[in-house]
Design a protein around this motif. Structure first.
Motif, PDB file in Angstrom:
ATOM      1  N   ASN A   1       0.845  -1.180   0.000  1.00 41.83           N
ATOM      2  CA  ASN A   1       0.000   0.000   0.000  1.00 41.83           C
ATOM      3  C   ASN A   1       0.887   1.238   0.000  1.00 41.83           C
ATOM      4  N   VAL A   2       0.746   2.084  -1.019  1.00 39.73           N
ATOM      5  CA  VAL A   2       1.580   3.274  -1.177  1.00 39.73           C
ATOM      6  C   VAL A   2       0.757   4.508  -0.834  1.00 39.73           C
ATOM      7  N   THR A   3       1.291   5.354   0.038  1.00 44.62           N
ATOM      8  CA  THR A   3       0.618   6.585   0.438  1.00 44.62           C
ATOM      9  C   THR A   3       1.071   7.734  -0.459  1.00 44.62           C
TER      10      THR A   3
ATOM     11  N   GLU B   1      -5.308  -0.313  -7.303  1.00 46.52           N
ATOM     12  CA  GLU B   1      -6.588  -0.061  -6.636  1.00 46.52           C
ATOM     13  C   GLU B   1      -6.452   1.128  -5.699  1.00 46.52           C
ATOM     14  N   LEU B   2      -7.335   2.109  -5.881  1.00 42.08           N
ATOM     15  CA  LEU B   2      -7.388   3.243  -4.955  1.00 42.08           C
ATOM     16  C   LEU B   2      -8.122   2.771  -3.717  1.00 42.08           C
ATOM     17  N   ASP B   3      -7.349   2.351  -2.743  1.00 43.17           N
ATOM     18  CA  ASP B   3      -7.904   1.652  -1.593  1.00 43.17           C
ATOM     19  C   ASP B   3      -8.636   2.575  -0.627  1.00 43.17           C
TER      20      ASP B   3
ATOM     21  N   LYS C   1      -4.415   6.204  -0.610  1.00 43.51           N
ATOM     22  CA  LYS C   1      -3.768   4.932  -0.281  1.00 43.51           C
ATOM     23  C   LYS C   1      -3.990   4.013  -1.480  1.00 43.51           C
ATOM     24  N   ILE C   2      -2.905   3.702  -2.189  1.00 49.57           N
ATOM     25  CA  ILE C   2      -3.017   2.961  -3.451  1.00 49.57           C
ATOM     26  C   ILE C   2      -2.373   1.584  -3.293  1.00 49.57           C
TER      27      ILE C   2
ATOM     28  N   VAL D   1       5.351   7.656  -4.969  1.00 49.97           N
ATOM     29  CA  VAL D   1       4.468   8.537  -5.741  1.00 49.97           C
ATOM     30  C   VAL D   1       5.106   8.889  -7.077  1.00 49.97           C
ATOM     31  N   GLU D   2       6.442   9.041  -7.104  1.00 49.25           N
ATOM     32  CA  GLU D   2       7.116   9.396  -8.354  1.00 49.25           C
ATOM     33  C   GLU D   2       7.005   8.269  -9.381  1.00 49.25           C
TER      34      GLU D   2
END
Length: 572
Positions: free
Chosen positions: A2-4, A33-35, A53-54, A66-67
């Motif tokens: 999960n990436v913030t 998925e946009l969690d 949270k992706i 994010v980059e």
């Protein structure tokens, strides 16, 4: 994983603003998925900002920041050209001492110039390394990343070696006093974040250390960097290093860091190479020469046939259409001379592309899974009720029986190293193994459980574990073109103050009763890997189906298991 991502920063990097619903559709189309969408303050701030949270695929190391997400989606949305990096000639060399060979043999490195940090990009840079450490780097066991301010160090002579912990004296990151390795570990054992990694090198005869031309410590991998080379908001020149036991994972981690940080550079498509000089290649079989010039940012060439694409996707695509859809996934393709295949250039960021099926998946994503489902799905004319296969039901019954007896199920790797052939010959060898840890297909489950016992040796004894999985065996009927087949085995291990042969024998009786097997008998046999008189072959009628026994002290030392164990393995 999960990436913030802070929405404002993500949209700035993409170059266009999208509503939450629009961005959710883009994520779904790309395979993310946009969690969750929340309002929370940034680090060191009290002002709440909209945050995404992706969820991204575990094999996409390039999407762990994010980059990376912005760089991939920009090409996907706009169908623009993927960016090409320029690797500048190396100015610096890291000398790798042979002393470190048996502990952490590999190191890769790069330099990124003209970085322009603000608090937001700096936080993303730190978070990205944490994500990589938890995923690609397997909690630092395979790879550990270190980043340093190049202007603070003397890069004229960089060394990577192994030293006694008492001789490694430095001020560790965020510490105020100089300590040696042993003293530092005493402090870090109270640290909730770093304490869990100490066991990686704590019992090693020498500890890895990176020093600069002044002899100052830059890093004690895989644990902590030095305060001396600490990066801050004023840092513009970044020296990146990654030490590893798995060279391929090190390349992947280094490339991911470069892919992320380069967007915050005034020269975003330039990176300076570093020479890594191995004084001995005895412990580095994956290095082809004694000098490794890193990073490796060249495209990889792969070929896929249009017939294969059409068969898997289920859509009669033309070659030009497939090229267009691959382009959206940052892969440049062109038709081969036969006009029936595509020659694809896979960028360095896409370490997940390993096989033509991965290219087919990218074609399907570019075309759109929803488009396939809506316009091309063929439903069967008759409906049936599905059910599990007999062998799966049998395996599930065995798992339930073992769990009922207090045994915990393990799930170990199907691939293993050449050294794991002590219990059975290994019939399957990979022709293009990327790491010395995974070179063969396993033919026995025992090595995997012994490694599990090693990793769980500090748990309360007795240790009771089992695994019910497939192994590779020779195809005696020669009906398979590979000459090899997979068969399901059950293996169990009991370890404690005593070997517990009787306890494991009781589990074996329970399992064969659950399976309904008759005429089971044990026959004493000798094997050099087992204590004499403490191994028996397991027969069902006249057919040998497995063994049970107590491994010798030498075998336990090989797998670093500090207590006696009994194992059995049977073919199901």
């Amino acid at each position: 994983p999960n990436v913030t991502c802070i929405k404002e920063e993500l949209m700035r990097l993409i170059g266009k603003n999208y509503s939450d619903d629009e961005f959710n559709d883009i994520c779904m189309a790309y395979g993310m998925e946009l969690d969750e969408i929340i309002e929370e303050p940034e680090r060191h701030s009290t002002v709440a900002v909209k945050t995404y949270k992706i969820d991204v695929a575990a094999n996409r190391a390039d999407l762990l920041c994010v980059e990376g997400i912005a760089r991939a989606l920009k090409v996907f949305i706009e169908n623009g050209n993927p960016e090409k990096f320029v690797v500048l000639k190396p100015k610096y060399t890291i000398e790798v001492d042979s002393k470190i060979g048996e502990v952490r043999p590999y190191i890769v490195s790069a330099v990124v110039h003209n970085v322009q940090f603000d608090s937001r990009s700096y936080n993303s840079f730190i978070d990205h390394q944490d994500k990589l450490h938890h995923n690609v780097c397997r909690r630092r066991t395979l790879v550990a990343i270190g980043t340093h301010d190049l202007r603070k160090i003397d890069a004229s002579k960089l060394t990577y070696t192994g030293e006694a912990p008492e001789n490694i004296q430095f001020i560790a990151l965020n510490q105020t006093t100089k300590t040696n390795g042993k003293e530092l570990f005493g402090i870090l054992k109270q640290d909730k974040k770093l304490g869990e990694f100490l066991g990686i090198i704590e019992d090693k005869p020498v500890w890895p250390v990176i020093r600069d031309g002044r002899g100052e410590v830059l890093s004690l991998p895989p644990i902590i960097n030095s305060e001396y080379s600490k990066i801050d908001l004023n840092t513009t020149e970044i020296f990146i290093e990654a030490t590893a036991t798995d060279l391929q994972k090190a390349y992947t981690a280094l490339n991911a860091v470069i892919n992320g940080i380069s967007l915050h550079s005034a020269t975003p498509l330039e990176v300076e190479a570093v020479n890594v000089h191995y004084t001995s290649t005895q412990h580095t079989p994956l290095v082809k020469t004694d000098i490794d010039v890193v990073p490796h940012l060249n495209d990889r060439e792969m070929t896929v046939t249009m017939k294969y694409i059409r068969t898997i996707v289920g859509v009669e695509l033309t070659a030009d259409q497939a090229i267009q859809y691959l382009h959206k996934m940052s892969i440049i393709a062109q038709k081969a001379e036969d006009q029936q295949s595509l020659i694809c250039q896979v960028p360095f960021q896409r370490a997940d592309v390993l096989h033509p099926i991965d290219l087919v998946e990218d074609v399907a994503i570019g075309f759109g899974y929803n488009n396939i489902a809506e316009h091309y799905s063929d439903y069967p004319v008759t409906s049936t009720i599905g059910g599990s296969l007999k062998q799966h039901r049998q395996a599930e019954n065995v798992r339930i029986e073992c769990a009922s007896c207090g045994y915990v199920e393990m799930l170990t790797f199907t691939l293993c190293s050449k050294e794991d052939d002590v219990f059975a010959p290994q019939y399957v060898e990979l022709s293009n193994a990327k790491t010395s840890t995974f070179t063969h297909g396993r033919s026995s489950l025992v090595p995997g459980l012994l490694k599990s016992a090693q990793y769980n040796q500090f748990r309360t004894l007795p240790l009771q574990i089992f695994e019910c999985s497939e192994v590779f065996q020779l195809d005696q009927g020669a009906q398979n073109e590979t000459g090899c087949i997979m068969k399901r085995h059950l293996c169990a291990l009991y370890g404690g103050v005593v070997d517990g042969f009787g306890n494991l024998h009781g589990l074996l009786d329970k399992v064969v009763a659950r399976l309904g097997w008759k005429n089971i008998k044990l026959q004493l046999e000798d094997d050099p890997n087992f204590v004499k008189g403490r191994r028996a072959a397991i027969y069902c009628g006249d057919q040998k189906i497995g063994f049970i026994g107590v491994p010798t002290v030498e075998i336990l030392m090989l797998y670093k298991v500090p207590f006696p164990v009994t194992v059995f393995e049977i073919e199901m």
